[in-house]
Write a protein that holds these residues in place. Sequence first.
Motif, PDB file in Angstrom:
ATOM      1  N   ARG A   1       0.824  -1.216   0.000  1.00  0.00           N
ATOM      2  CA  ARG A   1       0.000   0.000   0.000  1.00  0.00           C
ATOM      3  C   ARG A   1       0.853   1.259   0.000  1.00  0.00           C
ATOM      4  O   ARG A   1       0.465   2.275  -0.555  1.00  0.00           O
TER       5      ARG A   1
ATOM      6  N   ARG B   1      -1.895  10.206   2.571  1.00  0.00           N
ATOM      7  CA  ARG B   1      -3.264   9.676   2.608  1.00  0.00           C
ATOM      8  C   ARG B   1      -3.242   8.168   2.799  1.00  0.00           C
ATOM      9  O   ARG B   1      -4.010   7.604   3.569  1.00  0.00           O
TER      10      ARG B   1
ATOM     11  N   MET C   1      -2.548   7.307   6.317  1.00  0.00           N
ATOM     12  CA  MET C   1      -3.724   7.450   7.175  1.00  0.00           C
ATOM     13  C   MET C   1      -4.634   6.236   7.033  1.00  0.00           C
ATOM     14  O   MET C   1      -5.160   5.724   8.012  1.00  0.00           O
ATOM     15  N   ARG C   2      -4.806   5.797   5.789  1.00  0.00           N
ATOM     16  CA  ARG C   2      -5.649   4.613   5.568  1.00  0.00           C
ATOM     17  C   ARG C   2      -5.030   3.396   6.244  1.00  0.00           C
ATOM     18  O   ARG C   2      -5.713   2.583   6.849  1.00  0.00           O
TER      19      ARG C   2
ATOM     20  N   ARG D   1      -8.474  14.829   9.279  1.00  0.00           N
ATOM     21  CA  ARG D   1      -9.276  13.739   8.714  1.00  0.00           C
ATOM     22  C   ARG D   1      -9.495  12.605   9.694  1.00  0.00           C
ATOM     23  O   ARG D   1     -10.480  11.882   9.607  1.00  0.00           O
ATOM     24  N   VAL D   2      -8.518  12.380  10.563  1.00  0.00           N
ATOM     25  CA  VAL D   2      -8.538  11.126  11.315  1.00  0.00           C
ATOM     26  C   VAL D   2      -8.624  11.258  12.835  1.00  0.00           C
ATOM     27  O   VAL D   2      -8.907  10.279  13.514  1.00  0.00           O
TER      28      VAL D   2
END
Lengths: 131, 289
Positions: free
Chosen positions: B127, B175, B178-179, B212-213
Amino acid sequence: MNFDITPASPTPIYRQIVEQVRRLISSGQLRPGDDLPSVRNVALQHAINPMTVSKAYSMLETEGILTRRRGVGMVISDSMPTHQDKLALLRPALMAATQITRQLNIDDVEAHAVFQSCLKEWTKNEPNDPV
Amino acid sequence: MNQTIPYRQEGVISCQQLTLQRDYETVLGGISLDIPRGAVVGLVGRNGAGKSTLLRCLVGLTAPTTGTALLLGCPSLELTETVRASLGYVAQMPDLFEWMSVYEHLKAIGRAYPAWNEKRCLILAARLNLPLGRAVRKLSGGDQQKLAVVLALAHDPEVLILDEPVASLDPMTRRDFMRALFIGHDLTDDLPGSDVEPTILISSHLLSDLERVVSHVAFLRNGRLQLFDTWDAMLEHLRLVPNDTSGVSASALICRNGAQSVIDTRCAPHCVNLGHALSLDELFVELNS
């Protein structure tokens, strides 16, 4: 369907989701039985915390707007309280208030004003998230 | 605001009156923090505010002058094997085995953790676009940081403490990072939710990523905790209003600069529709002015 999420907005992300679901239902774009994207997918798509999505979905479930269906996830509820149903639920409380108003000989206009101020007061002190 | 110190620390990551003096300088001045399970806490502050030091004290790499730090109820300076096995930490300058290839490195560290999962590890590496065959010493700064992150995540830790983990990464990778934090803890829709929610503490300057998180934000300034609360509460209750706004008691005032003040409308309900809510960037600027 895709949510439109703005993390930098003054509106918390969970609330953006809740409001969008409500709007999509009002506008007919989401109908009873339609399923919503999974918590996982929304979180992955927007790179946000899955707990945030879960919070939004739980709130909508509590409101009766969403139903959790095993194996499918969250779907739009079939039987949502209609506007008429909600008004019907309000009547008994207001009839009780009307009785008091008459017994105490309070002017109709003044009684309306009291209701207005109650509504205003409730909005300010509204308990926030049902955790 | 959650600044009152609970009598008993219930949190997964907690500290009480943590102080560090160095050469007559107060690096950390009496910090008390109680982070609940499942929280994702953004630790923000200017360079030199004490963020790295605080994180090092929490994981037990640095001993405070006074005060205590606990992880999963265990004193940070005396972590048990069990707690160590559930902890993931990324330092600002990752300590890597330069001579190994990325894959060898992952396997080597993996052997130290009972919960290490090779498949999960490889998924994470993929990833983040980590070149598995390359020697670690040949990796770019950004890739070395990614490796450090995969090493911290691969054994599915309960507690993750990350010191500027994304500073050298480009926006897309940030990003993906974060995922990656939430992989393996999916809240599947037909179950109420996983038992093992990781508790995460991230220090970062990249506030737009954090926004966002995070579930909570902690603001640090000159070694002191200015503010700690859920991010949703800050968005809903903090407002930037002009200084001459009437009826703002001392308890409602968070900070005052130049012409404006940040106030907490829970202590000043009449101001709830005044001024405007602040983004994380704006709040950071106000608190550090």
